[in-house]
Design a protein around this motif. Sequence first.
Motif: not given
Length: 215
Positions: A1-27
């Motif tokens: 199988m010829n995979l091109l790599g990871i196309g997307y990720l879905g994460l399970t998180v306890p605090d969506v609002a906190a992780w959303s802020d981390f994803a934008t302001s830190i990452i």
Amino acid sequence: MNLLGIGYLGLTVPDVAAWSDFATSIIGLQRVDGPSRDAPYFRADDRQWRLTLRQGDRPGIAFVGFEVNDEAAFDAALAHLEAEGAKAQPATQDELAERGVCGMVHLEDPSGLRIEVFWGPLVTGGFCSPAGVPRFVTEHGFGHYVPLVSDLPASMDFYRRVLGMRLSDYCDIGPGMSVHFLRCTPRHHTVALTAVGPIEGLHHIAFEVPDIDDV
């Protein structure tokens, strides 16, 4: 199988609002309107999205999508999975709409992680990082992930035989403990299977930027 790599990720998180802020302001990912109104989505390049979050008490990866080049490659991947005895389930129309892809199947690795193989992601353009990240390196997929696995032989068999990944190298970190680095692209690794005992979970995920100044 010829995979091109990871196309997307879905994460399970306890605090969506906190992780959303981390994803934008830190990452430095860009929050966008995704295929579904029920979850936040984040852009890292010209793709409609690369990361999405789901509410859950146990943090970790909800699903990972591995990309193939086109419909012909997708059909070849399905044939390979069938030949290897993998029980891949076709996505429903709702799941295709939720991922924003043309075709997708899903199956589970030995640790119960949902693995998706897809083709035809939506490209929308217009990435703009709120943290000033000029770009993320996604030419060979979206980063990597490192799962903790309780059954290393079974996981190695799945990722090598079923998904067709290659072993880059490995290191022993103690009696009965090791890390095996596997790749499906020119990157050193796409997945690093880590065995440290009878536990399962997520050690880390990685997002790549061009140089140390961006870090």
